[in-house]
Scaffold this active site. Structure first.
Site, PDB file in Angstrom:
ATOM      1  N   GLU A  60      -0.950  48.062 -36.838  1.00 18.47           N
ATOM      2  CA  GLU A  60      -1.244  47.643 -35.473  1.00 18.47           C
ATOM      3  C   GLU A  60      -1.270  48.873 -34.576  1.00 18.47           C
ATOM      4  OE1 GLU A  60       0.731  44.179 -33.338  1.00 18.47           O
ATOM      5  OE2 GLU A  60       1.552  45.873 -32.187  1.00 18.47           O
ATOM      6  N   THR A  73      -4.152  45.677 -30.069  1.00 16.11           N
ATOM      7  CA  THR A  73      -3.564  44.775 -29.080  1.00 16.11           C
ATOM      8  C   THR A  73      -4.476  44.635 -27.864  1.00 16.11           C
ATOM      9  OG1 THR A  73      -2.296  46.488 -27.933  1.00 16.11           O
ATOM     10  CG2 THR A  73      -1.241  45.411 -29.809  1.00 16.11           C
TER      11      THR A  73
END
Length: 308
Positions: free
Chosen positions: A19, A50
């Site tokens: 991520e 994100t």
């Protein structure tokens, strides 16, 4: 239909993914390019990116997704319902498709500071999953969040599992879990969701333990995670006085404690990965926090991937 189905790959082998978050500065964006290149040495099946509350950083999110795609792996964009209308969601998702991004993590998202509602047309991630399926069919592969300790907004673990089953029924393809350091709780949750009829592959979210303040903040400010005894002892052993959030700590051993905590934290993270892998989860999803050196050490020492 998406060209790559991560959920199908998860049925054949355990995946590795990362991520990243969109940097707020040009320098940060420039540095991120090297991070992506370094992480791609380990041939991750995907990298998620994100997405800020209300899509405030959607332009940067799309830029990072393009960087990930150009580096040769699959970008998975986070997407929230915060301040989003149906028409706005439809237009944004059409833009993602045009740019070759057809994998999405469908989230409710955190309420903006001072607000108590989503401020958009949908209140829950379940609604977003159904909308995407109804509007776009199989053009997107949809991941959804799972909370092994129960979402902090949900009245019980059982209610939360019911919501997870609804996400599956509405068309989700696989689960990305929130942080969970309590392995006994994770095993109970895994057993409970399977008994509830949730059959989706489980990709486990893991935050490397590198910094005291970041660890405590992530556990308590967003996720309501239990810090297990081992992690609590690590934080206590290397506690920075007066506290790790103080911008001017008076601890005489500050730098040594930071270094020792990071070393112990990396070892803790590797042991956690060992435990998750032994449970047969379908994926390991590491929060890279836009850095690659510590994450590389974790990958190599854990044996998840080699550079052959």
């Amino acid at each position: 239909m998406t060209a790559v189905k991560l959920s199908d790959m998860m049925k054949k082998r355990q995946l590795l993914s990362f991520e990243l978050f969109p940097p707020k500065t040009d320098r940060g964006m420039a540095n991120l390019s090297e991070t992506i290149q370094q992480l791609c040495r380990y041939k991750p099946e995907y990298i998620s990116v994100t997405y800020g509350a209300g899509g405030g950083n959607v332009g940067a999110n799309r830029q990072v997704c393009r960087m990930v795609r150009n580096a040769g792996t699959v970008p998975v964009t986070h997407f929230t319902v915060i301040r989003n209308t149906k028409q706005g969601i439809r237009e944004q998702l059409e833009t993602y498709l045009k740019e070759g991004v057809d994998h999405i993590l469908a989230l409710r998202g955190d309420f903006p500071r001072g607000e108590t509602s989503t401020g958009g047309d949908f209140n829950y991630a379940t609604d977003l999953v159904k909308f995407i399926r109804d509007e776009f069919g199989e053009q997107f592969e949809i991941a959804v969040a799972g909370s092994p300790e129960g979402h902090i907004s949900c009245r019980s673990l059982e209610a939360d599992i019911g919501v997870l089953k609804m996400k599956q029924d509405n068309g989700a393809d696989y689960i990305m879990t929130q942080l969970c350091w309590d392995m006994e709780q994770f095993e109970r949750w895994l057993d409970k969701i399977r008994r509830a009829g949730v059959t989706l592959p489980v990709d486990v979210g893991i935050m490397p333990i590198l910094d005291q303040a970041a660890t405590i903040n992530m556990a308590l400010s967003r996720n309501g995670c239990v810090m297990d005894r081992e992690l609590s002892r690590l934080i206590s052993k290397y506690w920075i006085f007066p506290n790790p959030f103080d911008k001017a700590p008076f601890d005489d051993s500050l730098e040594q404690k930071k270094a020792d905590f990071k070393k112990a934290g990396i070892e803790y993270t590797i042991r956690q990965i060992d435990k998750y892998r032994s449970l047969g989860v379908e994926g390991i999803h590491l929060y890279a926090m836009n850095k690659w050196k510590d994450v590389s050490q974790i990958i190599e020492r854990s044996g998840i991937r080699t550079l052959i």
